[in-house]
Design an enzyme around this catalytic site. Structure first.
Site, mmCIF file in Angstrom:
data_model
loop_
_atom_site.group_PDB
_atom_site.id
_atom_site.type_symbol
_atom_site.label_atom_id
_atom_site.label_comp_id
_atom_site.label_asym_id
_atom_site.label_seq_id
_atom_site.Cartn_x
_atom_site.Cartn_y
_atom_site.Cartn_z
ATOM 1 N N SER A 1 0.872 -1.173 0.000
ATOM 2 C CA SER A 1 0.000 0.000 0.000
ATOM 3 C C SER A 1 0.909 1.223 0.000
ATOM 4 O O SER A 1 1.891 1.294 -0.752
ATOM 5 C CB SER A 1 -0.902 -0.068 1.238
ATOM 6 N N TYR B 1 -4.627 8.169 -7.016
ATOM 7 C CA TYR B 1 -3.665 7.156 -6.533
ATOM 8 C C TYR B 1 -3.994 6.772 -5.091
ATOM 9 O O TYR B 1 -4.079 5.585 -4.756
ATOM 10 C CB TYR B 1 -2.248 7.724 -6.632
ATOM 11 N N LYS C 1 -5.071 3.072 -2.935
ATOM 12 C CA LYS C 1 -4.401 2.503 -1.764
ATOM 13 C C LYS C 1 -5.396 2.388 -0.590
ATOM 14 O O LYS C 1 -5.291 1.451 0.211
ATOM 15 C CB LYS C 1 -3.167 3.334 -1.385
HETATM 16 N N1 NAP Z 1 8.562 4.510 -4.093
HETATM 17 C C1 NAP Z 1 7.763 5.009 -3.194
HETATM 18 O O1 NAP Z 1 8.065 6.052 -2.605
HETATM 19 C C2 NAP Z 1 6.483 4.300 -2.839
HETATM 20 C C3 NAP Z 1 5.833 4.701 -1.677
HETATM 21 C C4 NAP Z 1 4.672 4.046 -1.293
HETATM 22 C C5 NAP Z 1 4.200 2.993 -2.053
HETATM 23 N N2 NAP Z 1 4.839 2.617 -3.201
HETATM 24 C C6 NAP Z 1 4.288 1.459 -3.944
HETATM 25 O O2 NAP Z 1 5.327 0.524 -4.188
HETATM 26 C C7 NAP Z 1 4.956 -0.301 -5.288
HETATM 27 C C8 NAP Z 1 6.154 -0.484 -6.197
HETATM 28 O O3 NAP Z 1 6.553 0.766 -6.729
HETATM 29 P P1 NAP Z 1 8.069 1.241 -6.697
HETATM 30 O O4 NAP Z 1 8.155 2.382 -5.800
HETATM 31 O O5 NAP Z 1 8.977 0.106 -6.516
HETATM 32 O O6 NAP Z 1 8.184 1.867 -8.180
HETATM 33 P P2 NAP Z 1 8.858 1.300 -9.505
HETATM 34 O O7 NAP Z 1 10.327 1.101 -9.277
HETATM 35 O O8 NAP Z 1 8.466 2.207 -10.590
HETATM 36 O O9 NAP Z 1 8.185 -0.130 -9.708
HETATM 37 C C9 NAP Z 1 6.852 -0.282 -10.118
HETATM 38 C C10 NAP Z 1 6.714 -1.708 -10.615
HETATM 39 O O10 NAP Z 1 5.348 -1.989 -10.890
HETATM 40 C C11 NAP Z 1 5.299 -2.603 -12.168
HETATM 41 N N3 NAP Z 1 3.989 -2.468 -12.800
HETATM 42 C C12 NAP Z 1 3.264 -1.343 -13.027
HETATM 43 N N4 NAP Z 1 2.105 -1.659 -13.623
HETATM 44 C C13 NAP Z 1 2.097 -3.021 -13.760
HETATM 45 C C14 NAP Z 1 1.173 -3.946 -14.289
HETATM 46 N N5 NAP Z 1 0.014 -3.577 -14.839
HETATM 47 N N6 NAP Z 1 1.487 -5.271 -14.247
HETATM 48 C C15 NAP Z 1 2.654 -5.683 -13.709
HETATM 49 N N7 NAP Z 1 3.584 -4.851 -13.223
HETATM 50 C C16 NAP Z 1 3.298 -3.528 -13.245
HETATM 51 C C17 NAP Z 1 6.406 -1.929 -12.956
HETATM 52 O O11 NAP Z 1 6.700 -2.688 -14.121
HETATM 53 P P3 NAP Z 1 7.280 -2.042 -15.481
HETATM 54 O O12 NAP Z 1 8.778 -2.046 -15.351
HETATM 55 O O13 NAP Z 1 6.781 -2.944 -16.554
HETATM 56 O O14 NAP Z 1 6.729 -0.646 -15.590
HETATM 57 C C18 NAP Z 1 7.498 -1.953 -11.914
HETATM 58 O O15 NAP Z 1 8.095 -3.220 -11.838
HETATM 59 C C19 NAP Z 1 3.767 0.379 -5.956
HETATM 60 O O16 NAP Z 1 2.582 -0.331 -5.615
HETATM 61 C C20 NAP Z 1 3.732 1.764 -5.317
HETATM 62 O O17 NAP Z 1 2.437 2.287 -5.254
HETATM 63 C C21 NAP Z 1 5.976 3.253 -3.608
#
Ligand code: NAP
Length: 299
Positions: free
Chosen positions: A141, A155, A159
């Site tokens: 989340s 967004y 969540k």
């Molecule tokens: N970074 C933060 O500060 C933060 C904070 C709170 C929560 N989050 C959550 O953490 C999770 C991961 O994000 P991240 O921060 O690690 O960012 P990220 O490095 O951009 O990774 C996002 C991942 O999700 C994949 N993805 C997106 N849409 C998809 C789909 N339809 N099917 C399969 N894979 C898909 C992307 O694949 P592709 O390479 O194909 O695009 C990528 O592997 C997300 O749920 C995000 O909401 C992140």
């Protein structure tokens, strides 16, 4: 302390392993000798990991918005490893724009990935976990499920949906030996802001002041003027710690920013509840028949 024999037999299924949390978690558990179903929309992005840990991995193409790919990926995972112990619903992206600015199509697309994608994963994996009477589901989340900024409402609402789903799920599957943990990261240095944030094209002048702060932060990160504080590798270790412990938390906030943001939100909700308590409680029927009314709202 979990014995290493347990690590070696455990199987993780992680969505979105190409970068960020998914990648960091996959790398970390592989380094510990565990087995991982590496999933990505583009398999090239996990090829090197799959090659380096060939005996411990299965790389499968998976877009969580495509039910047939979800079914195929899980089927292949079971065929190769026989079971899935930990499902990490990590795949996700963000949308930047005021509520009125984001089109219906963009909202639906956002929910397709962050909410319906998770629901499909659950429907396909849970029958196996129910059968084995064990498993742990980590739903990624966000602090954004508590702290809602102007310009991030769509967004955040995905969540919020994930939090409600996860809380109910935790109660439903606990008697079956399955655990659920909602992970709530603050700001972490992944590809999220640089690659996984869709900035809405429509701009309505009236919302410029309200959304300016968030747009500026995003711009500054994209221009490398500021950096997120959170380290995804440390987040991965924290998630593993939660999975390893006997009584894992329902919620795991990650990062000092998440802790203070969530605390502030809880305090402001409490203050408003107290301030409006009189008005709130004055809404029951004047004549309430004892034993005939429900004291706790479920719906
Ligand atoms: N970074 C933060 O500060 C933060 C904070 C709170 C929560 N989050 C959550 O953490 C999770 C991961 O994000 P991240 O921060 O690690 O960012 P990220 O490095 O951009 O990774 C996002 C991942 O999700 C994949 N993805 C997106 N849409 C998809 C789909 N339809 N099917 C399969 N894979 C898909 C992307 O694949 P592709 O390479 O194909 O695009 C990528 O592997 C997300 O749920 C995000 O909401 C992140």
């Amino acid at each position: 302390m979990v014995p290493s024999s347990v690590y070696q037999s455990r199987v993780w299924f992680i969505t979105g392993c190409s970068s960020g949390f998914g990648r960091a978690l996959a790398e970390t558990v592989l380094e510990r000798g565990e087995r991982v179903v590496l999933t990505a929309r583009n398999l090239q992005n996990v090829e090197n990991l799959a090659t380096s840990f060939a005996n411990q991995t299965l790389a499968v193409q998976l877009d969580v918005t495509k039910p047939e790919e979800v079914q195929q990926a899980v089927k292949q995972a079971i065929a190769k490893f026989g079971h899935i112990d930990i499902l990490v619903n990590n795949a996700g992206y963000g949308t930047l724009g005021a509520i009125e600015e984001v089109s219906d199509k963009a909202v639906r697309r956002q929910f397709e990935t962050n909410v319906f994608g998770v629901l499909e994963m659950l429907r396909v994996v849970l029958p196996y976990m129910r059968q084995q009477r064990s498993g742990h589901i980590l739903n990624i989340s966000s602090e954004a499920a508590f702290v809602v900024g102007a310009g991030a409402g769509i967004y955040c609402s995905t969540k919020f949906a994930l939090e409600g789903t996860s809380e109910a799920l935790a109660k439903e599957v606990a008697p079956l030996g399955i655990k659920v943990t909602i992970v709530e990261p603050g700001s972490f240095r992944t590809d999220f802001v640089t690659r996984s944030l869709v900035v809405c094209d429509t701009r309505i002048k009236d919302y410029e002041t309200a959304t300016e702060n968030l747009r500026q932060i995003v711009q500054d990160i994209q221009d490398f003027k500021i950096e997120e504080q959170g380290d995804p590798k440390k987040a991965a270790l924290a998630m593993i710690q939660a999975v390893d412990c006997e009584n894992p938390p329902l919620r795991l906030a990650l990062g000092a920013d998440a802790i203070s943001g969530i605390n502030n939100k809880l305090e402001s909700i409490k203050a408003e509840l107290d301030a409006w308590k009189e008005v709130s409680v004055n809404t029951t029927f004047d004549q309430v028949v004892a034993n005939k009314t429900r004291s706790n709202a479920i719906l």
